[in-house]
Design an enzyme around this catalytic site. Sequence first.
Site, PDB file in Angstrom:
ATOM      1  N   TYR A  54       0.854  -1.177   0.151  1.00  0.00           N
ATOM      2  CA  TYR A  54      -0.081   0.116  -0.082  1.00  0.00           C
ATOM      3  C   TYR A  54       0.714   1.182  -0.294  1.00  0.00           C
ATOM      4  CZ  TYR A  54      -2.845   3.967   1.853  1.00  0.00           C
ATOM      5  OH  TYR A  54      -3.267   5.156   2.187  1.00  0.00           O
ATOM      6  N   ALA A  88       8.878  -1.332   3.964  1.00  0.00           N
ATOM      7  CA  ALA A  88       8.665  -1.969   2.757  1.00  0.00           C
ATOM      8  C   ALA A  88       9.677  -1.821   1.798  1.00  0.00           C
ATOM      9  CB  ALA A  88       7.295  -2.283   2.354  1.00  0.00           C
ATOM     10  N   LEU A 110      11.797   1.944  -1.709  1.00  0.00           N
ATOM     11  CA  LEU A 110      11.178   1.539  -0.257  1.00  0.00           C
ATOM     12  C   LEU A 110      10.281   2.641   0.151  1.00  0.00           C
ATOM     13  CD1 LEU A 110      12.747   3.502   2.108  1.00  0.00           C
ATOM     14  CD2 LEU A 110      14.733   2.481   0.829  1.00  0.00           C
ATOM     15  N   SER A 111       9.475   2.187   1.282  1.00  0.00           N
ATOM     16  CA  SER A 111       8.702   3.082   2.005  1.00  0.00           C
ATOM     17  C   SER A 111       8.584   2.968   3.411  1.00  0.00           C
ATOM     18  CB  SER A 111       7.261   2.779   1.323  1.00  0.00           C
ATOM     19  OG  SER A 111       6.882   1.405   1.548  1.00  0.00           O
ATOM     20  N   CYS A 132       2.788  -7.440   1.561  1.00  0.00           N
ATOM     21  CA  CYS A 132       3.953  -8.427   1.145  1.00  0.00           C
ATOM     22  C   CYS A 132       3.391  -9.974   1.403  1.00  0.00           C
ATOM     23  CB  CYS A 132       5.214  -8.089   1.906  1.00  0.00           C
ATOM     24  SG  CYS A 132       5.349  -6.308   1.763  1.00  0.00           S
TER      25      CYS A 132
END
Length: 218
Positions: free
Chosen positions: A75, A149, A163-164, A180
């Site tokens: 998300y 993530a 990445l987040s 994931c």
Amino acid sequence: MVEWITSPGLTPYPEAIAFMEDRVAKIAIGTAPEAIWLVEHPPLYTAGTSAKDSDLLDHDQFPVFEARRGGEYTYHGPGQRVVYLMLDVGKRGHDVRAFVRQIEYWIIRTLAGFNIDGQRRDGRVGVWVARPDLPDLPDGTPRDDKIAALGIRLRKWISFHGLSINVEPDLGHFDGIVPCGINGHGVTSLVDLGLPVTMDDLDVMLRQTFNDAFPSPD
């Protein structure tokens, strides 16, 4: 030199993909420098190359985009810092696994700047926070919550996607997917952990810790 770019407001996902495609092509032929791009997106789900249809629990809540990056469903939305990495992995060792470890280490070093013990978990990509304050899972496994993530793609050894890190997103928005592909464990954020960290605070820390994880290539 790596160029840092920060986009205000919410960047539509298709625009982000188009920008990365163009920039990666230019980096590959030497007409643009490597780049780190900091964005926020409107609420959406992305499906990586390993995404399973069964892990999309709500088909109608938000738009779903095929990301063509590694990984499964994730998300993106307001309150989450998305960091797109357009780096020359060829000049940085030609080692994709080592590159992923560098990204994880960068996240962990960044979180440590806020006194958060981010951790790797075998078999689970991303960065996790142990939650001894919450009940164990039904099988007795200690609860972990995911705070960051990652998923990348390479073209001509130039990386994109990235990445987040969750600063203060609506954590309920993760309920429409199995994040994931991992059941049981939860999702958290800096603010959910009780830290009044802003997006600007996180951006400063990302810059401060970048060279620790990604030394300049020779």
